[in-house]
Design an enzyme around this catalytic site. Structure first.
Site, short mmCIF file in Angstrom:
data_model
loop_
_atom_site.label_atom_id
_atom_site.label_comp_id
_atom_site.label_asym_id
_atom_site.label_seq_id
_atom_site.Cartn_x
_atom_site.Cartn_y
_atom_site.Cartn_z
N THR A 199 95.22 43.06 52.71
CA THR A 199 96.14 42.02 53.18
C THR A 199 95.54 40.65 52.93
O THR A 199 96.13 39.81 52.28
CB THR A 199 96.44 42.22 54.68
OG1 THR A 199 96.98 43.52 54.88
CG2 THR A 199 97.45 41.18 55.15
N THR A 234 96.15 40.11 61.78
CA THR A 234 96.25 40.70 60.44
C THR A 234 95.03 41.54 60.12
O THR A 234 93.91 41.21 60.51
CB THR A 234 96.41 39.60 59.38
OG1 THR A 234 96.34 40.18 58.07
CG2 THR A 234 95.31 38.55 59.49
N ASP A 235 95.26 42.66 59.46
CA ASP A 235 94.12 43.44 58.98
C ASP A 235 93.52 42.72 57.77
O ASP A 235 94.10 41.78 57.24
CB ASP A 235 94.53 44.87 58.64
CG ASP A 235 95.61 44.95 57.57
OD1 ASP A 235 96.30 43.94 57.35
OD2 ASP A 235 95.77 46.01 56.95
N LYS A 236 92.35 43.17 57.36
CA LYS A 236 91.64 42.49 56.28
C LYS A 236 91.89 43.14 54.92
O LYS A 236 92.40 42.51 54.00
CB LYS A 236 90.14 42.48 56.58
CG LYS A 236 89.28 41.89 55.46
CD LYS A 236 87.81 42.03 55.76
CE LYS A 236 87.33 43.47 55.65
NZ LYS A 236 87.38 43.99 54.25
#
Length: 845
Positions: free
Chosen positions: A346, A341-343
């Site tokens: 998100t 997952t990107d930060k």
């Protein structure tokens, strides 16, 4: 964050000097760049630009177009299409035109659905093209002209203004400063300030200022273009679902061929070799029997049922704010065991906010924040200015200061400054900016300078950005008021969502373009883990991202996340994990995420993603945050369970029909089912079972996968007991025909025996579905969904009426219909025990 200029990228931005020496255009001095590109600040002549356009090609992404016809024809090639095509050819050969029409219609439907899904998937590069700058201001023949961006060539001099898209990779050569938003390319959460000598990347956006630049790379030789190349080369190819359907087709083809050889060999020997007066019509009858077997062996509706089940599942996912762009991705999502997952946006709110202010000369936190707010530009959309103004609890004192002059943030001085008149009418100066710049402006020394630097370092170690604030009465002597820490805080639900993901058997890895320290701070707050690595260091000596060394793959597998990530790193991370047998989901929102999104088993474009990211992704989220992904995984696992239940039912029933057709024809000399009965079985069984997409099912706690060995073994065992059920009824029917005592009670002929078997296979098939849809007893919860139950009961009622009144089949007495139903209900309990024994020994079906 370092510029995306790894060795991997530098090799693309080079030019040769007259002596043959290669020059790195991203780092060389401006005069060397001009020499290498044979240009000057006065730009190119139009004739020279046209010659370079022929040499380098247009400044656009080029892709190899595949013939639409060839892409369509591919869907008529493979095990199940071959079986359907053979059945259609045989139907035409012996003149069974109704069968031919139905079979061809199913073949065309399956091909059309597959072709449409592939067509939608191919839009990734088209979206990348659309995000290229449509126009550029180019210095040609001594004057600036607005030309299509595709006309830009290396060596062109470009003028880039506020709001424009950078049309090529450039080096800035003149002008004060410019602020570039390159988040979609590099993942950085804030615009980057550029000055003379810095690099600008194609498709980034100018947010503030104006500068002149020289083009050093165009088309595929840009940072953006290399991302597009990765998108073009990325992709898993055949999905796990497609592989599973192919293996099922292979299994049924082999079984069909063996049974066909046995059947044809027996019939040829009996009806041709042993017969004294055989005729060509005997061969036609043999072909007709083989047609029955072939139709019986084909799960003609399997691709359609899986497609419709996925489509209805996609509708359910849309209610959870997840839009599915490729249907097979649902099954991929169900098997995901690693979520990358990107930060920003998100896991975090993508909204800077003030942390605890660090006071120096300021008397309190409110006065420090007020001083910073005074140094903000009125009506600014800058994230830092907005965070400061949002942190000012009481905004009334701000109106008491009248602005006289405002100097925006300058990348050279690294601070913004405001001259105002305070409530007493005195002239005051306030500034905010980079801590080291403000420390120098305030001429701090000794313990105070050491304390300020230590504070900045401590905040950086926690992943917080530091903003220094100062004031002055005369503009010459400055007082260091304090430091404002800024953070992009985690979303309120992020920690709970990560915990929920782990309870679902998922490992979560954070992938961010921001610094490692910021990544570690957020990872600690949301509970991901502290093993956050710098991607550039992990992949430092890796030249081919498709073939990674074992030490790199081991490192990727162990890490909790990565910081300072570039597009090729994200792509390599996904490839490395897939090479270890993991099914990987990747979230992203920018152009830089597109290659990894396409390569992942399930690429997920988060809320607000660019067109390129959405086109490359398999699932698009319309609500922010990671919780939507976990909701989608839950729904996908339920959908996968329904499809597995259908496959168990369909393969078992297909085995039942094939074996019964062969052995009944060999032992009793007549086919137990007519071709039209076989077609009716497919329609009556599969069409209502499409409502399995609505069925109630338990949520698997862990990722689910296609274990074809166990799935086919389980289906075969159930199929063998189903064969015993059908053959048992056939033997009773044949005994009925030969026993005059039974005939005196109820008279049956061979056509009616065929109807009895038809009733048993249609009704028994649906009863078998009720058995395999539950891991526990068939009457245990969760009970069948109302839609599934209504569809099956309606089909059963129609089948009973067909058999009772003789619609398309020979009519049989109502008493016999009742006896057949009692026989099937008794077998339900037998088959249920068999199913529970299979699930006990083969837990991962």
């Amino acid at each position: 964050m370092p510029q995306p200029g790894s060795a991997h990228n530098h090799s693309k931005a080079t030019a040769a000097l007259s002596g043959g020496t290669r020059v790195d255009l991203q780092t060389a001095a401006p005069d060397v760049v001009f020499t290498a590109l044979n240009t000057s600040p006065e730009g190119l002549a139009q004739s020279e630009a046209e010659a370079r356009l022929k040499r380098y090609g247009p400044n656009a992404i080029r892709e190899k177009e595949k013939s639409a016809l060839l892409r369509l024809l591919r869907f008529f090639w493979g095990p199940i299409p071959w079986m359907i095509e053979a059945a259609a050819a045989l139907s035409a050969l012996i003149g069974h035109w109704p069968d031919f029409a139905i079979i061809v219609a199913l073949l065309l439907y399956n091909a059309a659905v597959g072709f449409w899904q592939e067509y939608k998937a191919s839009s990734a590069l088209a979206a990348l093209k659309a995000s290229m700058a449509p126009e550029a201001e180019i210095l040609r023949d001594g004057e600036y002209k607005t030309l299509p961006a595709s006309a830009v060539v290396p060596g062109d001099i470009l003028r880039i203004k506020l709001g424009q898209i950078v049309p090529a990779d450039v080096r800035f050569i003149s002008g004060k400063s410019i602020s570039i938003d390159q988040a979609a390319l590099t993942g950085e959460s804030l615009p980057v300030d550029k000055t003379v000598g810095d690099i600008g990347y194609s498709s980034s956006i100018a947010k503030r200022g104006e500068m002149v630049a020289v083009a050093i790379g165009t088309g595929a030789n840009t940072f953006f273009g290399r991302t597009a190349k990765l998108v073009a080369s990325a992709g898993r190819g055949i999905s796990h679902s497609q592989k599973a359907v192919t293996r099922i087709g292979d299994f049924l083809i082999v079984l069909c061929l063996l049974l066909a050889l046995l059947l044809v060999g027996t019939l040829l020997y009996r009806d041709v070799v042993l017969a004294a007066d055989w005729r060509w019509s005997d061969l036609v009858n043999i072909l007709r029997t083989v047609l029955v077997l072939l139709i019986a062996s084909i799960p003609v509706a399997m691709p359609s049922v899986i497609t419709v089940t996925n489509a209805l599942g996609a509708l359910a996912l849309s209610r959870k704010k997840a839009i599915v762009s490729r249907l097979e991705s649902i099954e991929e999502l169900a098997g995901v065991d690693i979520l990358c997952t990107d930060k920003t946006g998100t896991l975090t709110k993508n909204q800077l906010s003030l942390h605890s202010p660090q006071l120096f000369a300021a008397k309190d936190e409110a006065s420090l924040i007020l001083a910073a707010a005074i140094a903000c530009e009125a009506g600014s959309t800058d994230p830092i200015d907005r965070a400061i103004l949002a942190g000012l609890v009481d905004k009334r004192p701000l109106s008491n200061y009248r602005l006289q002059e405002f100097t925006p943030f300058d990348p050279v001085t690294k601070y913004a400054q405001a001259r105002v008149t305070d409530p007493k009418g005195n002239s005051r100066f306030f500034c905010k900016g980079a801590p080291q710049a403000v420390i120098t402006l305030c001429k701090l020394s000794g313990n105070r300078a050491g304390r300020a630097s230590a504070c900045v370092q401590k905040l950086a170690a926690r992943g917080l950005r530091a903003l220094a604030v100062a004031s002055s009465n005369d503009g010459e002597h400055w007082s260091f008021l304090g430091i404002l820490p800024l953070e992009d805080p985690p979303r309120d639900d992020s920690k709970q969502t990560i915990s929920r993901a782990r309870s679902h058997g998922l490992q979560v890895k954070m992938i961010t373009g921001d610094d490692v320290a910021i990544g570690k701070e957020i990872a600690a707050q949301v509970g991901i883990g502290q093993n956050i690595l710098a991607a550039g260091e992990v992949f430092a000596h890796t030249k081919n991202m498709d073939h990674l060394p074992k030490r790199v793959v081991d490192c990727v597998e162990r890490a909790d996340g990565f910081g300072r990530v570039f597009p090729e790193h994200k792509y390599a991370i996904v490839k490395a994990l897939q090479g270890r047998g993991h099914q990987v989901a990747m979230t992203g929102d920018g152009v830089n995420d597109a290659p990894a999104l396409k390569q992942a088993d399930c690429g997920i474009a988060v809320s607000g993603a660019t067109d390129a990211a959405q086109a490359a992704a398999a699932i698009i989220l319309t609500a922010p945050g990671l919780s939507t992904v976990i909701d989608a995984i839950d729904e996908a696992r339920k959908i996968f369970e329904r499809i597995i239940n259908y496959v168990l039912f369909r393969v078992s029933m297909t085995l039942d029909i094939m074996v019964v057709v062969v052995f009944a024809t060999i032992l009793f000399g007549f086919p137990p089912l007519t071709p039209i009965m076989i077609v009716l079985v497919a329609l009556l069984d599969d069409i209502p079972i499409m409502t399995i997409a609505y069925d109630n099912t338990l949520l698997p706690k862990n990722p689910v996968h296609w274990n074809m060995h166990h799935l086919l073994l389980g289906a075969t065992i159930i199929g063998l007991f189903s064969i015993a059920q059908t053959l048992g009824l056939l033997l009773i029917g044949m005994e009925w025909l030969q026993n005059s005592h039974w005939q005196s009670w109820i008279s049956l002929n061979k056509a009616q025996v065929q109807t009895v078997l038809f009733l048993q296979i249609v009704a028994g098939g649906h009863l078998l579905l009720f058995i395999v849809r539950s891991r526990a007893a068939f009457f245990a919860k969760p009970l069948p969904a109302v839609k599934l139950l209504v569809a099956i009961v309606g089909t059963q009622a129609l089948t009973v009426l067909m058999c009772g009144f003789g619609w398309l089949v020979a009519a049989i007495p109502w008493t016999v219909i009742g006896l057949v139903w009692l026989y099937m209900i008794a077998w339900m309990f037998v088959l249920d025990l068999v199913k529970k024994a299979i699930y006990l020994h083969l837990r991962d079906i």
